[in-house]
Design a protein around this motif. Structure first.
Motif, PDB file in Angstrom:
ATOM      1  N   VAL A 186      50.846  36.568  30.558  1.00  0.00           N
ATOM      2  CA  VAL A 186      50.814  37.997  30.060  1.00  0.00           C
ATOM      3  C   VAL A 186      50.817  39.143  30.842  1.00  0.00           C
ATOM      4  O   VAL A 186      49.861  39.138  31.762  1.00  0.00           O
ATOM      5  CB  VAL A 186      49.611  38.182  28.967  1.00  0.00           C
ATOM      6  CG1 VAL A 186      49.395  39.336  28.367  1.00  0.00           C
ATOM      7  CG2 VAL A 186      49.671  37.078  28.233  1.00  0.00           C
ATOM      8  N   ARG A 187      51.644  40.127  30.986  1.00  0.00           N
ATOM      9  CA  ARG A 187      51.938  41.151  31.692  1.00  0.00           C
ATOM     10  C   ARG A 187      51.370  42.442  30.972  1.00  0.00           C
ATOM     11  O   ARG A 187      51.566  42.686  29.864  1.00  0.00           O
ATOM     12  CB  ARG A 187      53.014  41.379  32.253  1.00  0.00           C
ATOM     13  CG  ARG A 187      53.740  40.244  33.202  1.00  0.00           C
ATOM     14  CD  ARG A 187      52.776  40.405  34.435  1.00  0.00           C
ATOM     15  NE  ARG A 187      53.099  39.097  35.380  1.00  0.00           N
ATOM     16  CZ  ARG A 187      52.714  38.820  36.481  1.00  0.00           C
ATOM     17  NH1 ARG A 187      51.487  39.395  36.815  1.00  0.00           N
ATOM     18  NH2 ARG A 187      53.233  37.903  37.256  1.00  0.00           N
ATOM     19  N   ILE A 188      51.042  43.449  31.937  1.00  0.00           N
ATOM     20  CA  ILE A 188      50.488  44.891  31.222  1.00  0.00           C
ATOM     21  C   ILE A 188      51.481  45.986  31.977  1.00  0.00           C
ATOM     22  O   ILE A 188      51.118  46.404  32.994  1.00  0.00           O
ATOM     23  CB  ILE A 188      49.170  45.159  31.187  1.00  0.00           C
ATOM     24  CG1 ILE A 188      48.326  44.037  30.671  1.00  0.00           C
ATOM     25  CG2 ILE A 188      48.812  46.333  30.735  1.00  0.00           C
ATOM     26  CD1 ILE A 188      46.883  44.100  30.686  1.00  0.00           C
ATOM     27  N   PRO A 189      52.552  46.295  31.594  1.00  0.00           N
ATOM     28  CA  PRO A 189      53.398  47.100  32.541  1.00  0.00           C
ATOM     29  C   PRO A 189      53.036  48.459  32.296  1.00  0.00           C
ATOM     30  O   PRO A 189      51.978  48.980  31.306  1.00  0.00           O
ATOM     31  CB  PRO A 189      54.676  46.951  31.927  1.00  0.00           C
ATOM     32  CG  PRO A 189      54.670  46.481  30.642  1.00  0.00           C
ATOM     33  CD  PRO A 189      53.269  45.438  30.767  1.00  0.00           C
ATOM     34  N   ASP A 190      53.250  49.308  33.043  1.00  0.00           N
ATOM     35  CA  ASP A 190      52.824  50.885  33.050  1.00  0.00           C
ATOM     36  C   ASP A 190      53.445  51.461  31.754  1.00  0.00           C
ATOM     37  O   ASP A 190      52.685  52.415  31.425  1.00  0.00           O
ATOM     38  CB  ASP A 190      53.110  51.727  34.234  1.00  0.00           C
ATOM     39  CG  ASP A 190      52.420  50.994  35.562  1.00  0.00           C
ATOM     40  OD1 ASP A 190      51.051  51.417  35.621  1.00  0.00           O
ATOM     41  OD2 ASP A 190      52.889  50.494  36.171  1.00  0.00           O
ATOM     42  N   VAL A 236      61.090  48.212  30.492  1.00  0.00           N
ATOM     43  CA  VAL A 236      59.730  48.156  30.855  1.00  0.00           C
ATOM     44  C   VAL A 236      59.741  48.733  32.215  1.00  0.00           C
ATOM     45  O   VAL A 236      60.722  48.720  33.161  1.00  0.00           O
ATOM     46  CB  VAL A 236      59.397  46.587  30.897  1.00  0.00           C
ATOM     47  CG1 VAL A 236      58.109  46.554  31.865  1.00  0.00           C
ATOM     48  CG2 VAL A 236      59.261  45.960  29.705  1.00  0.00           C
ATOM     49  N   VAL A 237      58.622  49.625  32.558  1.00  0.00           N
ATOM     50  CA  VAL A 237      58.428  50.315  33.717  1.00  0.00           C
ATOM     51  C   VAL A 237      57.336  50.022  34.548  1.00  0.00           C
ATOM     52  O   VAL A 237      56.118  49.683  33.763  1.00  0.00           O
ATOM     53  CB  VAL A 237      58.460  52.142  33.552  1.00  0.00           C
ATOM     54  CG1 VAL A 237      58.253  52.481  34.863  1.00  0.00           C
ATOM     55  CG2 VAL A 237      59.918  52.248  32.772  1.00  0.00           C
ATOM     56  N   GLU A 238      57.301  49.434  35.812  1.00  0.00           N
ATOM     57  CA  GLU A 238      55.936  49.243  36.646  1.00  0.00           C
ATOM     58  C   GLU A 238      56.151  50.371  37.598  1.00  0.00           C
ATOM     59  O   GLU A 238      57.318  50.483  38.290  1.00  0.00           O
ATOM     60  CB  GLU A 238      56.153  47.826  37.181  1.00  0.00           C
ATOM     61  CG  GLU A 238      56.371  46.674  36.265  1.00  0.00           C
ATOM     62  CD  GLU A 238      54.869  46.290  35.795  1.00  0.00           C
ATOM     63  OE1 GLU A 238      53.789  47.161  35.937  1.00  0.00           O
ATOM     64  OE2 GLU A 238      54.662  45.315  35.011  1.00  0.00           O
ATOM     65  N   VAL A 239      54.955  50.838  37.985  1.00  0.00           N
ATOM     66  CA  VAL A 239      54.682  51.785  39.040  1.00  0.00           C
ATOM     67  C   VAL A 239      54.048  51.070  40.122  1.00  0.00           C
ATOM     68  O   VAL A 239      52.853  50.413  39.934  1.00  0.00           O
ATOM     69  CB  VAL A 239      53.941  52.922  38.865  1.00  0.00           C
ATOM     70  CG1 VAL A 239      53.765  53.875  39.891  1.00  0.00           C
ATOM     71  CG2 VAL A 239      54.649  53.643  37.550  1.00  0.00           C
ATOM     72  N   VAL A 240      54.550  50.863  41.307  1.00  0.00           N
ATOM     73  CA  VAL A 240      53.929  49.872  42.449  1.00  0.00           C
ATOM     74  C   VAL A 240      52.767  50.536  42.903  1.00  0.00           C
ATOM     75  O   VAL A 240      52.704  51.663  43.288  1.00  0.00           O
ATOM     76  CB  VAL A 240      55.146  49.796  43.405  1.00  0.00           C
ATOM     77  CG1 VAL A 240      54.600  48.937  44.563  1.00  0.00           C
ATOM     78  CG2 VAL A 240      56.405  48.959  42.738  1.00  0.00           C
ATOM     79  N   SER A 241      51.936  49.402  43.230  1.00  0.00           N
ATOM     80  CA  SER A 241      50.598  49.805  43.696  1.00  0.00           C
ATOM     81  C   SER A 241      50.714  48.862  45.040  1.00  0.00           C
ATOM     82  O   SER A 241      51.352  47.861  45.142  1.00  0.00           O
ATOM     83  CB  SER A 241      49.400  49.593  43.007  1.00  0.00           C
ATOM     84  OG  SER A 241      49.305  50.230  41.727  1.00  0.00           O
ATOM     85  N   PRO A 242      49.853  49.170  46.164  1.00  0.00           N
ATOM     86  CA  PRO A 242      49.839  48.411  47.275  1.00  0.00           C
ATOM     87  C   PRO A 242      49.372  46.764  46.903  1.00  0.00           C
ATOM     88  O   PRO A 242      49.989  45.607  47.337  1.00  0.00           O
ATOM     89  CB  PRO A 242      48.578  48.908  47.926  1.00  0.00           C
ATOM     90  CG  PRO A 242      48.602  50.366  47.737  1.00  0.00           C
ATOM     91  CD  PRO A 242      49.109  50.379  46.137  1.00  0.00           C
TER      92      PRO A 242
END
Length: 193
Positions: A79-83, A113-119
């Motif tokens: 299960v994913r939680i995209p931004d 779906v949009v993901e904002v990258v974190s380290p």
């Protein structure tokens, strides 16, 4: 509700995940049957997600078709939680009024779906999620990467994702959003300075 103390070592089924409650405000993803706490986001990552949300609304997309931190079941173990997600009106009718904003496997996939990258999310965003989102049938996936100063757009074409990378003053192209003027630079800084 199931209560689990050791998150990093915890294996669980999808059903157990959907019942999981630890009495905190933390968000969790299920990754290959393992409970994983979603790290907190930077101020810039929040700003980018909100800027995109506002941009899409200004383009005429109904706010009811947009979701922040929406849960998407991508497989029986993940299960994913995209931004940010953009859903169809048909999917909106399926999730409307539900106790939790959860897109299940029997529902149509989100449109975008949009993901904002974190380290801490680089590997998942670039390696794991493209395969998961394509297998789930999501037509378009954006990776907004303020760390590498680029926006990667994956679009479903000819039975696979095709990748386009945007940097600097390049205008981001999207098959789902039609004509709009948004450069990588503006998006990566979360709007105008």
């Amino acid at each position: 509700m199931t209560t689990i103390r050791k998150v990093a070592d915890t294996s669980m089924t999808l059903a157990e995940f959907l019942e999981y409650e630890d009495e905190t405000d933390y968000l969790y993803e299920l990754e290959n049957g393992k409970l994983v706490r979603v790290p907190t986001e930077s101020q810039l990552n929040h700003q980018i997600a909100i800027f995109l949300l506002v941009t899409f609304v200004r383009l005429g997309i109904s706010e009811k078709l947009l979701g922040l931190k929406t849960e998407i079941i991508v497989s029986s173990k993940t299960v994913r939680i995209p931004d940010l997600v953009l859903i169809s009106p048909v999917l909106y009718e399926r999730v409307r009024g539900n106790k939790r904003y959860l897109i299940t496997l029997d529902m149509p996939p989100p449109e975008l779906v949009v993901e904002v990258v974190s380290p801490s999310s680089v590997k998942q965003d670039y390696e794991d999620k493209p395969a998961e989102y394509s297998a789930r049938g999501i037509p378009e996936y954006w990776i907004v990467d303020p760390l590498a100063q680029k926006v990667t757009v994956w679009q479903w074409q000819n039975n696979c994702y095709k990748e386009a990378i945007y940097t600097g003053e390049e205008q981001i192209l999207s098959s789902w959003l039609g004509e709009f003027s948004l450069t990588a630079r503006v998006l990566l800084q979360g709007g105008s300075p």
